[in-house]
Design an enzyme around this catalytic site. Structure first.
Site, PDB file in Angstrom:
ATOM      1  N   TYR A  95     -13.965 -35.636  17.705  1.00 20.31           N
ATOM      2  CA  TYR A  95     -13.543 -37.015  17.901  1.00 20.31           C
ATOM      3  C   TYR A  95     -12.199 -37.247  17.195  1.00 20.31           C
ATOM      4  CZ  TYR A  95     -18.170 -37.285  19.888  1.00 20.31           C
ATOM      5  OH  TYR A  95     -19.273 -37.048  20.670  1.00 20.31           O
ATOM      6  N   ARG A 140     -32.327 -33.764  14.713  1.00 22.30           N
ATOM      7  CA  ARG A 140     -33.363 -33.847  15.734  1.00 22.30           C
ATOM      8  C   ARG A 140     -34.775 -33.973  15.165  1.00 22.30           C
ATOM      9  NH1 ARG A 140     -30.989 -28.689  18.759  1.00 22.30           N
ATOM     10  NH2 ARG A 140     -30.112 -28.461  16.667  1.00 22.30           N
TER      11      ARG A 140
END
Length: 357
Positions: free
Chosen positions: A177, A313
């Protein structure tokens, strides 16, 4: 002896354990980038983490990467986050907002704007749009004079985050990003003070940190980095030197923490541990990689010098992950099909461990 369940102090926060919930995009925000009641429930369910880092939150409309993600660039958005932070605090938790400017990883179909980046070089791969995945467009290269505007957007979002009740912010300097694009040796081909040498390529990251620290204080500011990571085609040809130089420069600010991803080898990462004098959060698993962080890998990185360990996760399907790690209970698998589908299924529907007689 230090364990994953020992207390720890970072910035102004006393953490009851060293388990951090890593930031994860879940695209459950309402229209206008507003946080929702379901988001409040989701984060509150996971408040036993020593620290929660929220999903990436865009600091400006042009900084939005994915559809369905929340923002912190309007007063209405900030107000929508207040029930989220209140719910986490009511359950005894602590939460930082991750501020994420997508840079070139965006699409006009998502926010109506041409993406910007350090150079007019498209990201590698497809980006998410409201109409499905599409090839990443060529961004517009920022003019030198407009770079400070994007620096300020992080600091302005940080102020709104604190006003909304967050305990601090994490600047997203990882995963391809905008900050990562400026650090890159192939996404950043600028010829001004923000490109070329390592000293120039780290300048944007340092200015973002400095502006954010000026806005909300160092004790409330962290940054996440992915040394050598190849996300969205970003390369760091000199990852060890680049990130060592960056951490050496950032050390003067006294930040709450640096959050590293295991995107390079242990030798480089342990060298960065030595270069960073403050709190280090280590994420031993590569985001979206084949392996999730487990207790053994967490313990290994504590031995290697990390102070806190982030799990991604594992927290999706296990809202009680801390207790499962503590007691050795099974870690429930996650349904990947529900990562980004929206709605409460695969978001609020994972139960805590059910004991049987």
């Amino acid at each position: 002896m230090t364990t994953l369940f020992s207390g720890y102090r970072t910035g102004d926060l006393d953490l009851p354990n060293r388990v951090v919930m890593a930031p994860m995009t879940r695209v459950r925000a309402a229209a206008g980038g507003l946080a929702t009641p379901s988001m409040a429930t989701y984060y509150a369910q996971r408040a036993t983490a020593g620290l929660i880092v929220s999903e990436g939150v865009q600091p400006s409309l042009i900084g939005q990467s994915n559809p369905g993600t929340p923002g912190l660039h309007t007063d209405e958005q900030a107000e929508s986050w207040r029930p989220v932070t209140d719910a986490v605090h009511a359950n005894g938790g602590r939460i930082f907002a991750q501020i994420m400017h997508g840079g070139r990883v965006s699409h006009p179909d998502t926010n109506g704007l041409q993406p910007v980046g350090p150079s007019a070089i498209a990201a590698v791969g497809n980006v998410f749009t409201p109409g499905g995945q599409k090839p990443a467009p060529v961004p517009r290269a920022m003019e030198t004079a407009e770079v400070p505007e994007h620096v300020r957007s992080y600091a302005d979002a940080a102020r709104r985050a604190i006003d909304a009740g967050f305990d601090g912010v994490e600047l997203h300097g990882a995963n391809g990003y905008l900050i990562s694009q400026f650090l890159s040796s192939n996404a950043n081909l600028r010829a001004d003070v923000y490109g070329g040498s390592i000293a120039n390529r780290i300048r944007f990251a340092v200015e973002v940190v400095e502006a954010t620290v000026d806005a909300i204080g160092a004790a409330r500011t962290g940054i996440r980095l992915s040394p050598g990571g190849g996300f969205w085609g970003v390369e760091e040809a000199d990852a060890a030197e680049l990130n060592t130089t960056l951490l050496t420069e950032l050390a003067r600010f006294g930040l709450a923490y640096v959050h590293l991803e295991a995107t390079t080898d242990d030798e480089v990462l342990t060298g960065l541990r030595r270069a960073w004098p403050g709190t280090l959060i280590m994420n031993p698993a590569v985001p979206m990689g084949p392996k999730q962080t487990d207790r053994a890998e967490a313990d290994r990185w504590l031995r290697l010098g990390a102070d806190l360990i982030s799990f991604g996760r594992g927290f999706i399907a296990n809202p009680d992950l801390v207790e499962r790690l503590r007691t050795g209970m099974p870690i429930a698998p996650v349904d990947e099909a529900t990562y980004y589908q929206g709605g409460d299924a695969g978001y609020l529907t994972y139960p805590s461990y059910q004991y049987t007689a």
